[in-house]
Design a protein around this motif. Structure first.
Motif, PDB file in Angstrom:
ATOM      1  N   UNK A   1      -3.822  -9.410  10.464  1.00  0.00           N
ATOM      2  CA  UNK A   1      -3.967 -10.219  11.676  1.00  0.00           C
ATOM      3  C   UNK A   1      -3.276  -9.574  12.874  1.00  0.00           C
ATOM      4  N   UNK A   2      -2.164  -8.907  12.633  1.00  0.00           N
ATOM      5  CA  UNK A   2      -1.410  -8.263  13.715  1.00  0.00           C
ATOM      6  C   UNK A   2      -1.857  -6.816  13.937  1.00  0.00           C
ATOM      7  N   UNK A   3      -2.750  -6.327  13.069  1.00  0.00           N
ATOM      8  CA  UNK A   3      -3.175  -4.919  13.114  1.00  0.00           C
ATOM      9  C   UNK A   3      -1.958  -4.001  13.145  1.00  0.00           C
ATOM     10  N   UNK A   4      -1.087  -4.237  12.181  1.00  0.00           N
ATOM     11  CA  UNK A   4       0.166  -3.490  12.069  1.00  0.00           C
ATOM     12  C   UNK A   4       0.645  -3.559  10.629  1.00  0.00           C
ATOM     13  N   UNK A   5       1.763  -2.917  10.373  1.00  0.00           N
ATOM     14  CA  UNK A   5       2.366  -2.993   9.043  1.00  0.00           C
ATOM     15  C   UNK A   5       3.867  -2.781   9.157  1.00  0.00           C
ATOM     16  N   UNK A   6       4.556  -3.211   8.117  1.00  0.00           N
ATOM     17  CA  UNK A   6       5.969  -2.872   7.937  1.00  0.00           C
ATOM     18  C   UNK A   6       5.993  -1.816   6.849  1.00  0.00           C
TER      19      UNK A   6
ATOM     20  N   UNK B   1      11.364  -8.385   2.528  1.00  0.00           N
ATOM     21  CA  UNK B   1      12.814  -8.508   2.378  1.00  0.00           C
ATOM     22  C   UNK B   1      13.318  -7.769   1.136  1.00  0.00           C
ATOM     23  N   UNK B   2      12.402  -7.458   0.203  1.00  0.00           N
ATOM     24  CA  UNK B   2      12.777  -6.733  -1.017  1.00  0.00           C
ATOM     25  C   UNK B   2      12.806  -5.218  -0.828  1.00  0.00           C
ATOM     26  N   UNK B   3      12.311  -4.768   0.343  1.00  0.00           N
ATOM     27  CA  UNK B   3      12.273  -3.328   0.630  1.00  0.00           C
ATOM     28  C   UNK B   3      13.087  -3.087   1.901  1.00  0.00           C
ATOM     29  N   UNK B   4      14.292  -2.580   1.773  1.00  0.00           N
ATOM     30  CA  UNK B   4      15.148  -2.405   2.950  1.00  0.00           C
ATOM     31  C   UNK B   4      14.629  -1.317   3.892  1.00  0.00           C
ATOM     32  N   UNK B   5      15.037  -1.422   5.158  1.00  0.00           N
ATOM     33  CA  UNK B   5      14.794  -0.402   6.174  1.00  0.00           C
ATOM     34  C   UNK B   5      13.326  -0.197   6.537  1.00  0.00           C
ATOM     35  N   UNK B   6      12.500  -1.226   6.378  1.00  0.00           N
ATOM     36  CA  UNK B   6      11.110  -1.098   6.782  1.00  0.00           C
ATOM     37  C   UNK B   6      11.007  -1.229   8.301  1.00  0.00           C
ATOM     38  N   UNK B   7      10.097  -0.459   8.897  1.00  0.00           N
ATOM     39  CA  UNK B   7       9.904  -0.506  10.341  1.00  0.00           C
ATOM     40  C   UNK B   7       8.511  -1.022  10.648  1.00  0.00           C
ATOM     41  N   UNK B   8       8.381  -1.681  11.791  1.00  0.00           N
ATOM     42  CA  UNK B   8       7.126  -2.240  12.251  1.00  0.00           C
ATOM     43  C   UNK B   8       6.326  -1.138  12.929  1.00  0.00           C
ATOM     44  N   UNK B   9       5.054  -0.989  12.543  1.00  0.00           N
ATOM     45  CA  UNK B   9       4.175   0.020  13.157  1.00  0.00           C
ATOM     46  C   UNK B   9       2.802  -0.578  13.457  1.00  0.00           C
ATOM     47  N   UNK B  10       2.435  -0.613  14.736  1.00  0.00           N
ATOM     48  CA  UNK B  10       1.058  -1.020  15.058  1.00  0.00           C
ATOM     49  C   UNK B  10       0.082   0.059  14.602  1.00  0.00           C
ATOM     50  N   UNK B  11      -1.162  -0.326  14.348  1.00  0.00           N
ATOM     51  CA  UNK B  11      -2.168   0.650  13.917  1.00  0.00           C
ATOM     52  C   UNK B  11      -2.795   1.304  15.113  1.00  0.00           C
TER      53      UNK B  11
ATOM     54  N   UNK C   1       0.838  -1.189   0.000  1.00  0.00           N
ATOM     55  CA  UNK C   1       0.000   0.000   0.000  1.00  0.00           C
ATOM     56  C   UNK C   1       0.874   1.240   0.000  1.00  0.00           C
ATOM     57  N   UNK C   2       0.486   2.222  -0.797  1.00  0.00           N
ATOM     58  CA  UNK C   2       1.249   3.464  -0.936  1.00  0.00           C
ATOM     59  C   UNK C   2       0.331   4.624  -0.588  1.00  0.00           C
ATOM     60  N   UNK C   3       0.777   5.451   0.357  1.00  0.00           N
ATOM     61  CA  UNK C   3       0.008   6.608   0.801  1.00  0.00           C
ATOM     62  C   UNK C   3       0.846   7.864   0.606  1.00  0.00           C
ATOM     63  N   UNK C   4       0.187   8.943   0.272  1.00  0.00           N
ATOM     64  CA  UNK C   4       0.862  10.198   0.000  1.00  0.00           C
ATOM     65  C   UNK C   4       1.058  10.999   1.289  1.00  0.00           C
ATOM     66  N   UNK C   5       2.210  11.614   1.435  1.00  0.00           N
ATOM     67  CA  UNK C   5       2.503  12.557   2.525  1.00  0.00           C
ATOM     68  C   UNK C   5       2.852  13.883   1.844  1.00  0.00           C
ATOM     69  N   UNK C   6       1.810  14.641   1.409  1.00  0.00           N
ATOM     70  CA  UNK C   6       2.039  15.796   0.544  1.00  0.00           C
ATOM     71  C   UNK C   6       2.867  16.913   1.171  1.00  0.00           C
ATOM     72  N   UNK C   7       2.766  17.105   2.464  1.00  0.00           N
ATOM     73  CA  UNK C   7       3.517  18.179   3.104  1.00  0.00           C
ATOM     74  C   UNK C   7       5.014  17.936   3.109  1.00  0.00           C
ATOM     75  N   UNK C   8       5.404  16.681   3.027  1.00  0.00           N
ATOM     76  CA  UNK C   8       6.818  16.315   3.065  1.00  0.00           C
ATOM     77  C   UNK C   8       7.346  15.861   1.706  1.00  0.00           C
TER      78      UNK C   8
END
Length: 111
Positions: free
Chosen positions: A73-78, A101-111, A55-62
């Motif tokens: 299932x984990x209600x989170x994302x990398x 594993x194909x996208x480096x430097x991803x961080x885990x974020x709960x929703x 999923x790709x979301x826009x952060x227009x201000x930045x």
């Protein structure tokens, strides 16, 4: 290579639901959809044959994009922030099965 896509673009009010994604090639996704992410409510979802989602979301201000692999299932994302050029390159090089594993430097974020 083809994937299924769903999206929402606020400005024209155009959307395709995740329950009814449409098939598109990666070249068409980049040419027709990626450039339409402008507002913070816009999003683009790309699904592989196993129903994994990028999923790709826009952060227009930045002037950047949040790219994530949701884990319902984990209600989170990398995820991680990327520039337009990085997102474009990522989409054009997507493997048949989406994998963090194909996208480096991803961080885990709960929703």
């Amino acid at each position: 290579m083809h994937f299924r896509v769903f999206y929402f673009f606020e400005r024209p009010g155009e959307s395709v639901a995740s329950t009814s994604p449409v098939a598109m090639s990666v070249k068409s996704i980049v040419a027709q959809l990626l450039c339409r992410l402008h507002s913070e409510d816009d999003y683009l979802g790309i699904m592989d044959a196993r129903d994994n989602v990028l999923q790709i979301l826009c952060d227009p201000g930045q002037d950047r994009y949040w790219v994530e692999l949701p884990l319902d299932a984990a209600k989170a994302s990398y995820g991680r922030y990327m520039t337009f050029a990085e997102v474009e390159e990522l989409i054009l090089d997507l493997p048949p099965v989406l994998d963090r594993s194909r996208i480096p430097d991803m961080e885990y974020r709960p929703w």
